[in-house]
Design a protein around this motif. Sequence first.
Motif, PDB file in Angstrom:
ATOM      1  N   ASN A 194       0.806  -1.220   0.000  1.00  0.00           N
ATOM      2  CA  ASN A 194       0.000   0.000   0.000  1.00  0.00           C
ATOM      3  C   ASN A 194       0.842   1.274   0.000  1.00  0.00           C
ATOM      4  OD1 ASN A 194      -3.053  -0.806   0.452  1.00  0.00           O
ATOM      5  ND2 ASN A 194      -1.830  -2.153   1.772  1.00  0.00           N
ATOM      6  N   GLY A 195       2.158   1.118  -0.011  1.00  0.00           N
ATOM      7  CA  GLY A 195       3.026   2.295  -0.018  1.00  0.00           C
ATOM      8  C   GLY A 195       2.782   3.216   1.153  1.00  0.00           C
ATOM      9  N   VAL A 196       2.576   2.617   2.322  1.00  0.00           N
ATOM     10  CA  VAL A 196       2.192   3.407   3.500  1.00  0.00           C
ATOM     11  C   VAL A 196       3.301   4.363   3.906  1.00  0.00           C
ATOM     12  CG1 VAL A 196       1.658   3.262   5.968  1.00  0.00           C
ATOM     13  CG2 VAL A 196       0.544   1.708   4.341  1.00  0.00           C
ATOM     14  N   SER A 197       2.947   5.612   4.123  1.00  0.00           N
ATOM     15  CA  SER A 197       3.886   6.653   4.542  1.00  0.00           C
ATOM     16  C   SER A 197       3.841   6.890   6.035  1.00  0.00           C
ATOM     17  CB  SER A 197       3.557   7.970   3.842  1.00  0.00           C
ATOM     18  OG  SER A 197       3.544   7.827   2.456  1.00  0.00           O
ATOM     19  N   ILE A 198       2.643   6.805   6.609  1.00  0.00           N
ATOM     20  CA  ILE A 198       2.424   7.179   8.006  1.00  0.00           C
ATOM     21  C   ILE A 198       1.717   6.040   8.726  1.00  0.00           C
ATOM     22  CG2 ILE A 198       1.313   8.819   9.576  1.00  0.00           C
ATOM     23  CD1 ILE A 198       1.483  10.883   7.293  1.00  0.00           C
ATOM     24  N   GLY A 199       2.277   5.639   9.857  1.00  0.00           N
ATOM     25  CA  GLY A 199       1.632   4.627  10.684  1.00  0.00           C
ATOM     26  C   GLY A 199       0.974   5.271  11.883  1.00  0.00           C
ATOM     27  N   VAL A 200      -0.241   4.854  12.167  1.00  0.00           N
ATOM     28  CA  VAL A 200      -0.978   5.357  13.325  1.00  0.00           C
ATOM     29  C   VAL A 200      -1.148   4.211  14.310  1.00  0.00           C
ATOM     30  CG1 VAL A 200      -3.108   6.439  14.142  1.00  0.00           C
ATOM     31  CG2 VAL A 200      -2.197   7.028  11.881  1.00  0.00           C
ATOM     32  N   ILE A 201      -0.641   4.396  15.522  1.00  0.00           N
ATOM     33  CA  ILE A 201      -0.691   3.334  16.537  1.00  0.00           C
ATOM     34  C   ILE A 201      -1.793   3.649  17.537  1.00  0.00           C
ATOM     35  CG2 ILE A 201       0.571   2.187  18.394  1.00  0.00           C
ATOM     36  CD1 ILE A 201       3.137   2.708  16.878  1.00  0.00           C
ATOM     37  N   THR A 202      -2.784   2.758  17.603  1.00  0.00           N
ATOM     38  CA  THR A 202      -3.890   2.910  18.552  1.00  0.00           C
ATOM     39  C   THR A 202      -4.047   1.633  19.367  1.00  0.00           C
ATOM     40  OG1 THR A 202      -5.434   2.266  16.791  1.00  0.00           O
ATOM     41  CG2 THR A 202      -5.141   4.616  17.181  1.00  0.00           C
ATOM     42  N   THR A 203      -2.935   0.973  19.643  1.00  0.00           N
ATOM     43  CA  THR A 203      -2.936  -0.268  20.406  1.00  0.00           C
ATOM     44  C   THR A 203      -2.879   0.032  21.903  1.00  0.00           C
ATOM     45  OG1 THR A 203      -0.525  -0.413  20.460  1.00  0.00           O
ATOM     46  CG2 THR A 203      -1.640  -1.369  18.538  1.00  0.00           C
ATOM     47  N   PRO A 204      -3.079  -0.996  22.752  1.00  0.00           N
ATOM     48  CA  PRO A 204      -2.779  -0.825  24.180  1.00  0.00           C
ATOM     49  C   PRO A 204      -1.302  -0.493  24.359  1.00  0.00           C
ATOM     50  CG  PRO A 204      -4.108  -2.786  23.822  1.00  0.00           C
ATOM     51  CD  PRO A 204      -3.690  -2.307  22.459  1.00  0.00           C
ATOM     52  N   PRO A 205      -0.940   0.165  25.464  1.00  0.00           N
ATOM     53  CA  PRO A 205       0.449   0.611  25.625  1.00  0.00           C
ATOM     54  C   PRO A 205       1.478  -0.506  25.588  1.00  0.00           C
ATOM     55  CG  PRO A 205      -0.820   0.880  27.666  1.00  0.00           C
ATOM     56  CD  PRO A 205      -1.796   0.598  26.590  1.00  0.00           C
ATOM     57  N   GLY A 206       1.121  -1.677  26.090  1.00  0.00           N
ATOM     58  CA  GLY A 206       2.075  -2.777  26.128  1.00  0.00           C
ATOM     59  C   GLY A 206       2.496  -3.283  24.760  1.00  0.00           C
ATOM     60  N   ALA A 207       1.659  -3.062  23.755  1.00  0.00           N
ATOM     61  CA  ALA A 207       1.971  -3.548  22.413  1.00  0.00           C
ATOM     62  C   ALA A 207       2.545  -2.468  21.514  1.00  0.00           C
ATOM     63  CB  ALA A 207       0.700  -4.130  21.769  1.00  0.00           C
ATOM     64  N   ALA A 208       2.538  -1.213  21.963  1.00  0.00           N
ATOM     65  CA  ALA A 208       2.868  -0.091  21.085  1.00  0.00           C
ATOM     66  C   ALA A 208       4.313  -0.122  20.590  1.00  0.00           C
ATOM     67  CB  ALA A 208       2.579   1.226  21.799  1.00  0.00           C
ATOM     68  N   GLN A 209       5.265  -0.425  21.464  1.00  0.00           N
ATOM     69  CA  GLN A 209       6.668  -0.407  21.040  1.00  0.00           C
ATOM     70  C   GLN A 209       6.957  -1.487  20.008  1.00  0.00           C
ATOM     71  OE1 GLN A 209       9.259   1.911  22.035  1.00  0.00           O
ATOM     72  NE2 GLN A 209      10.013   0.937  20.157  1.00  0.00           N
ATOM     73  N   GLN A 210       6.401  -2.664  20.216  1.00  0.00           N
ATOM     74  CA  GLN A 210       6.596  -3.742  19.242  1.00  0.00           C
ATOM     75  C   GLN A 210       6.000  -3.372  17.888  1.00  0.00           C
ATOM     76  OE1 GLN A 210       4.725  -7.460  20.243  1.00  0.00           O
ATOM     77  NE2 GLN A 210       5.793  -8.605  18.639  1.00  0.00           N
ATOM     78  N   VAL A 211       4.824  -2.788  17.901  1.00  0.00           N
ATOM     79  CA  VAL A 211       4.203  -2.343  16.645  1.00  0.00           C
ATOM     80  C   VAL A 211       5.051  -1.267  15.998  1.00  0.00           C
ATOM     81  CG1 VAL A 211       2.223  -1.095  15.688  1.00  0.00           C
ATOM     82  CG2 VAL A 211       1.850  -2.975  17.300  1.00  0.00           C
ATOM     83  N   CYS A 212       5.543  -0.329  16.804  1.00  0.00           N
ATOM     84  CA  CYS A 212       6.402   0.725  16.290  1.00  0.00           C
ATOM     85  C   CYS A 212       7.642   0.139  15.618  1.00  0.00           C
ATOM     86  CB  CYS A 212       6.797   1.658  17.431  1.00  0.00           C
ATOM     87  SG  CYS A 212       7.994   2.935  16.984  1.00  0.00           S
ATOM     88  N   ASP A 213       8.288  -0.819  16.286  1.00  0.00           N
ATOM     89  CA  ASP A 213       9.494  -1.440  15.726  1.00  0.00           C
ATOM     90  C   ASP A 213       9.194  -2.106  14.386  1.00  0.00           C
ATOM     91  OD1 ASP A 213      10.847  -0.615  17.974  1.00  0.00           O
ATOM     92  OD2 ASP A 213      10.747  -2.571  18.984  1.00  0.00           O
ATOM     93  N   ARG A 214       8.050  -2.758  14.295  1.00  0.00           N
ATOM     94  CA  ARG A 214       7.699  -3.431  13.046  1.00  0.00           C
ATOM     95  C   ARG A 214       7.385  -2.442  11.932  1.00  0.00           C
ATOM     96  NH1 ARG A 214       3.619  -8.216  13.245  1.00  0.00           N
ATOM     97  NH2 ARG A 214       4.496  -8.353  11.137  1.00  0.00           N
TER      98      ARG A 214
END
Length: 257
Positions: A154-174
């Motif tokens: 999808n050629g994503v430019s911007i990621g929006v994280i709306t996860t619980p706090p415990g999962a946010a860093q892992q999602v960010c890293d990915r």
Amino acid sequence: MATGRNHRPATRSRGIPEATVARLPLYLRALTALSERSVPTVSSEELAAAAGVNSAKLRKDFSYLGSYGTRGVGYDVEYLVYQISRELGLTQDWPVAIVGIGNLGAALANYGGFASRGFRVAALIDADPAMAGTPVAGIPVQHADDLDRIISENGVSIGVITTPPGAAQQVCDRLVAAGVTSILNFAPTVLSVPDGVDVRKVDLSIELQILAFHEQRKAGEEAASSDSGPDPDAPPVRAATSSRKGPDGDMPAVMPA
């Protein structure tokens, strides 16, 4: 139409201060409202008031854009809308992926204001297998296991994280590993990112706490005001007097009530 993965805003190369960049969306919002009312020109004072800044700061900010207005006329509204939109990179398409499709993620997906501002929700991602394939705002939710592929396709430019706090860093890293270099974080936690990755944090609880501070201060000021000094609406206190003999006869002496 150009996609965000191949184009970055020109603000850094032109040396526009970050504080000015942060105010540009405020100016754009005020200008857009004026444009919708078919207002052709606006003075710096009027625009500054609408954006909630002082006019001197506005004129300084606009000088970085090379826009100085016309004395006695003001700024051309439509031209400023275009100029600021171009500077913010809003004249091109920015595909966005939302990760974490709970109540907040779903609400953002359903928000209709993104498209008119240059942002397209290209993908919805969640770790819950039961969510896979479920349409939200007409977009099927995809599983987090496929995040890398989804970002790439999808050629994503911007990621929006709306996860619980415990999962946010892992999602960010990915997201970063998949090539995303701009992240909007709604999770109530601080993210660690490498150089070259921009993170903007939206923490509603912090904003509410700041408002609570101001409410408490105002209540304290009101209480202090009511406890200090006489009531201006109360009748005046009449001073008690007594008389004593002076060399010239009776002399009134004012006594405290």
